[in-house]
Design an enzyme around this catalytic site. Structure first.
Site, mmCIF file in Angstrom:
data_model
loop_
_atom_site.group_PDB
_atom_site.id
_atom_site.type_symbol
_atom_site.label_atom_id
_atom_site.label_comp_id
_atom_site.label_asym_id
_atom_site.label_seq_id
_atom_site.Cartn_x
_atom_site.Cartn_y
_atom_site.Cartn_z
ATOM 1 N N HIS A 94 21.140 4.188 33.256
ATOM 2 C CA HIS A 94 21.378 4.513 33.034
ATOM 3 C C HIS A 94 23.562 4.863 31.988
ATOM 4 O O HIS A 94 23.310 3.654 32.333
ATOM 5 C CB HIS A 94 22.421 5.297 34.388
ATOM 6 C CG HIS A 94 22.907 6.526 34.151
ATOM 7 N ND1 HIS A 94 22.622 7.856 33.239
ATOM 8 C CD2 HIS A 94 24.431 6.240 34.353
ATOM 9 C CE1 HIS A 94 23.777 8.561 33.638
ATOM 10 N NE2 HIS A 94 24.749 8.184 33.865
ATOM 11 N N GLY B 158 1.178 -1.245 0.094
ATOM 12 C CA GLY B 158 0.089 0.024 -0.096
ATOM 13 C C GLY B 158 0.937 1.296 0.241
ATOM 14 O O GLY B 158 1.865 1.729 -0.281
ATOM 15 N N ALA C 157 0.575 19.277 1.111
ATOM 16 C CA ALA C 157 0.453 18.468 1.973
ATOM 17 C C ALA C 157 -0.787 18.914 3.251
ATOM 18 O O ALA C 157 -0.419 19.270 4.542
ATOM 19 C CB ALA C 157 1.763 17.717 2.959
ATOM 20 N N ILE D 18 2.893 15.749 6.973
ATOM 21 C CA ILE D 18 4.094 15.346 6.035
ATOM 22 C C ILE D 18 4.626 16.257 5.321
ATOM 23 O O ILE D 18 6.037 16.046 4.848
ATOM 24 C CB ILE D 18 2.991 14.469 4.491
ATOM 25 C CG1 ILE D 18 2.236 13.819 5.027
ATOM 26 C CG2 ILE D 18 3.619 14.818 2.714
ATOM 27 C CD1 ILE D 18 1.221 13.128 3.828
HETATM 28 P P1 NAI Z 1 -1.961 17.140 8.483
HETATM 29 O O1 NAI Z 1 -3.896 17.150 7.841
HETATM 30 O O2 NAI Z 1 -1.419 16.374 9.293
HETATM 31 O O3 NAI Z 1 -2.160 17.783 7.873
HETATM 32 C C1 NAI Z 1 -2.257 19.112 6.864
HETATM 33 C C2 NAI Z 1 -2.266 20.465 7.448
HETATM 34 O O4 NAI Z 1 -2.181 21.856 5.638
HETATM 35 C C3 NAI Z 1 -2.514 21.002 8.567
HETATM 36 O O5 NAI Z 1 -1.848 21.992 9.400
HETATM 37 C C4 NAI Z 1 -3.472 22.400 8.106
HETATM 38 O O6 NAI Z 1 -4.210 23.313 8.913
HETATM 39 C C5 NAI Z 1 -2.692 22.984 6.276
HETATM 40 N N1 NAI Z 1 -4.035 23.770 5.634
HETATM 41 C C6 NAI Z 1 -4.994 22.859 5.267
HETATM 42 N N2 NAI Z 1 -5.241 23.341 3.627
HETATM 43 C C7 NAI Z 1 -4.229 24.876 3.541
HETATM 44 C C8 NAI Z 1 -4.325 25.789 2.666
HETATM 45 N N3 NAI Z 1 -5.725 26.370 1.903
HETATM 46 N N4 NAI Z 1 -3.649 26.595 2.984
HETATM 47 C C9 NAI Z 1 -2.688 26.940 4.176
HETATM 48 N N5 NAI Z 1 -2.817 25.373 5.034
HETATM 49 C C10 NAI Z 1 -3.289 24.499 4.763
HETATM 50 O O7 NAI Z 1 -1.954 16.099 6.895
HETATM 51 P P2 NAI Z 1 -0.542 15.457 5.821
HETATM 52 O O8 NAI Z 1 0.462 16.123 6.131
HETATM 53 O O9 NAI Z 1 -0.938 16.125 4.789
HETATM 54 O O10 NAI Z 1 -0.922 14.250 6.733
HETATM 55 C C11 NAI Z 1 -1.737 13.761 5.839
HETATM 56 C C12 NAI Z 1 -2.456 12.678 6.792
HETATM 57 O O11 NAI Z 1 -1.648 11.263 7.006
HETATM 58 C C13 NAI Z 1 -2.050 12.405 8.201
HETATM 59 O O12 NAI Z 1 -3.870 11.729 8.543
HETATM 60 C C14 NAI Z 1 -1.150 12.230 9.043
HETATM 61 O O13 NAI Z 1 -1.326 11.689 10.381
HETATM 62 C C15 NAI Z 1 -0.613 10.717 8.880
HETATM 63 N N6 NAI Z 1 0.430 10.535 8.169
HETATM 64 C C16 NAI Z 1 1.375 10.320 9.288
HETATM 65 C C17 NAI Z 1 2.536 10.015 9.447
HETATM 66 C C18 NAI Z 1 3.826 9.889 10.502
HETATM 67 O O14 NAI Z 1 2.933 9.343 11.221
HETATM 68 N N7 NAI Z 1 4.550 10.027 10.976
HETATM 69 C C19 NAI Z 1 3.602 10.758 7.687
HETATM 70 C C20 NAI Z 1 3.024 10.841 7.068
HETATM 71 C C21 NAI Z 1 1.277 11.479 7.022
#
Ligand code: NAI
Length: 462
Positions: free
Chosen positions: A441, A40, A266, A180
């Site tokens: 430690h 996936g 993102a 992301i």
């Molecule tokens: P996200 O939901 O974490 O963040 C998106 C951000 O974009 C938010 O802060 C939002 O306010 C902003 N945004 C939205 N529209 C906008 C605009 N027009 N202009 C400016 N800012 C805007 O989404 P993201 O980073 O795309 O991740 C998606 C999913 O993938 C999430 O649910 C995340 O948990 C998951 N993911 C998890 C990872 C991990 O666990 N390490 C790694 C990558 C993804």
């Protein structure tokens, strides 16, 4: 006679883990996957490849910034981007082949192609219709689109395109300071790109502990990432090699434009259910496009289950895995269970950020009385030796019972340290239980114990 007991649609962490558990429970199982390889989004274009690039770019950062101080002299390595991408592809290959091996080992059939559910108890893949007693939809998610922004996966990219850019961009604009945006933004900042993050909200990583958000943004700024906060991106305009990003500042509605060589969009992900035929089946979908399920992960149609990113909750691989196992157990007549109160979240930047359970903000909303124990990695000997003194451990506990309610860590190996607290929470531990546990430690884990000590008699090295 049904051909299968279970057909699972989608081979991401939710789907393949569910398939293995089904097979272990004696169910005749098949998995449907239309990609060339199993695993996936997570294995092919998500978690795993991004971790390879984070690792490689972190090594470069260490060489450039910390080697000299340790007496390791010489020229810093230069970046061979093609080789870095092939290292990343090799890591993907090892992992996807590993899943294929696990499918064979567990005698799970891989039905190659994209699935449709013509009616309950049937799954169509290509021209073949397979009969099955149960179906688990684990088809995952895809990047959400942004009005006015046309993704071409070359100049304006999602995370998928960002993992295979033709070259390292001079100027990268990231739309969205979520997980992301910050992970991949970090990669390119370390590789020499000028990175600007444009974020709608006033804080990075929405939903996280506010103190961590502030500290995280400060540390990333120190690493050279520029943040434009409170800014709503209106659109992008691409010519052959460049792109203009227009945004409006929320505070005064003023419009601004910035140039970039590459733009990473993102701004969240949405459930991917195209082609499954859910409408025709009458499967209930929420306003946000998520498949509605009951406490047993069954949809409103008997025998059709859904797990992972297509249903409600955080879009995390490990949440999908837990649901996949629980759904398998339910199908086998056992009692599947997921503790949604103890699902860790990790951001794999440097330093890492990790959290579990409640934040101070959610506790305030609920009117709960709580106490805070904090410990800075500056007081941790191992962290200082490793140039990793930035950040802290923060544990929240019930003021009256001392029961641990949540934890927030920014610092070295935060993504590993958080699990000590997850286990403690699963066992309903008090902060004192953690504080009284002997910690070796010198380890980073001592910072967790110190934060727990801070909730009682006081941290030692604070
Ligand atoms: P996200 O939901 O974490 O963040 C998106 C951000 O974009 C938010 O802060 C939002 O306010 C902003 N945004 C939205 N529209 C906008 C605009 N027009 N202009 C400016 N800012 C805007 O989404 P993201 O980073 O795309 O991740 C998606 C999913 O993938 C999430 O649910 C995340 O948990 C998951 N993911 C998890 C990872 C991990 O666990 N390490 C790694 C990558 C993804």
């Amino acid at each position: 006679m049904a051909n299968y007991d279970v057909i699972i649609i989608g081979s991401g962490p939710g789907g393949y883990v569910s398939a293995i558990r089904c097979a272990q429970l004696g169910l005749k199982t098949a998995i449907v996957e239309g990609r060339e390889t199993l695993g996936g989004t997570c294995l092919n274009v998500g978690c795993i490849p991004s971790k390879a690039l984070l690792h490689a770019s972190h090594m470069l950062h260490e060489a450039e910034h910390n080697f000299g101080a340790m007496g390791l002299k010489g020229k810093s390595p230069s970046v061979d981007w093609k080789q870095m991408l092939s290292y990343k592809d090799n890591v993907i290959g090892q992992n996807t082949k590993g899943i294929e091996f696990l499918m064979k080992k567990n005698k799970i059939d891989w039905l190659k192609g994209w699935a449709t559910i013509p009616e309950p108890g049937k799954v169509k893949v290509g021209d073949d219709i397979h009969e099955t007693k149960n179906i688990v939809i684990a088809s995952g998610s895809e990047p959400a689109s942004l009005p006015g922004v046309d993704v071409d996966e070359k100049i304006v990219v999602t995370s998928t395109g960002a993992l295979e850019l033709g070259k390292i961009p001079k100027k990268l604009v990231v739309i969205g300071a979520g997980v992301i945006g910050l992970e991949l933004g970090s990669v390119y900042a370390r590789l020499g790109s000028e990175v600007t993050v444009v974020e709608f909200m006033d804080a990075v990583t929405p939903g996280m502990d506010a103190e961590v958000q502030r500290s995280f943004q400060k540390l990333l700024t120190k690493q050279g990432i520029t943040f434009i906060m409170g800014a709503a991106v209106q659109g992008t305009e691409t010519n052959k090699t460049k792109v203009k990003v227009t945004y409006k500042l929320r505070k005064d509605d003023s419009e601004h434009v910035i140039d970039a060589d590459t733009v990473l969009v993102a701004t969240g992900r949405k459930p991917f259910t195209d082609g499954l035929g859910l409408d025709a089946l009458g499967i209930e979908i929420s306003k946000r496009g998520q498949i509605k399920v009951g406490a047993d992960w069954q949809t409103n149609i008997k025998g059709i289950y859904a797990i992972g990113d297509v249903i409600d909750g955080p879009m995390l691989a490990h949440k999908a895995e837990d649901e996949g196992m629980a759904a398998a157990e339910t199908i086998a007549g056992k009692h599947g269970h997921v503790n949604y109160g103890v699902i860790p979240g990790v951001i794999y930047t440097h330093p890492e950020v990790a959290n579990v359970g409640e934040t101070e903000e959610t506790l305030k909303e609920q009117g709960r009385s709580y106490k805070v124990g904090k410990f800075s990695f500056m007081g941790n000997g191992r962290a200082k030796a490793n140039f990793a003194g930035d950040g802290f451990v923060k544990i929240l506990a019930d003021k009256d019972t001392d029961r641990i309610l949540g934890a927030h860590i920014i610092g070295p190996s935060a993504g590993e340290l958080i699990h000590e607290i997850c286990v403690a929470m699963e066992f309903g531990a008090s902060a004192e239980d953690l504080a009284m546990t002997c910690h070796a430690h010198p380890t980073y884990s001592e910072a967790v114990r110190e934060a727990a000590l801070a909730l009682g008699g006081g941290a030692i090295h604070a």
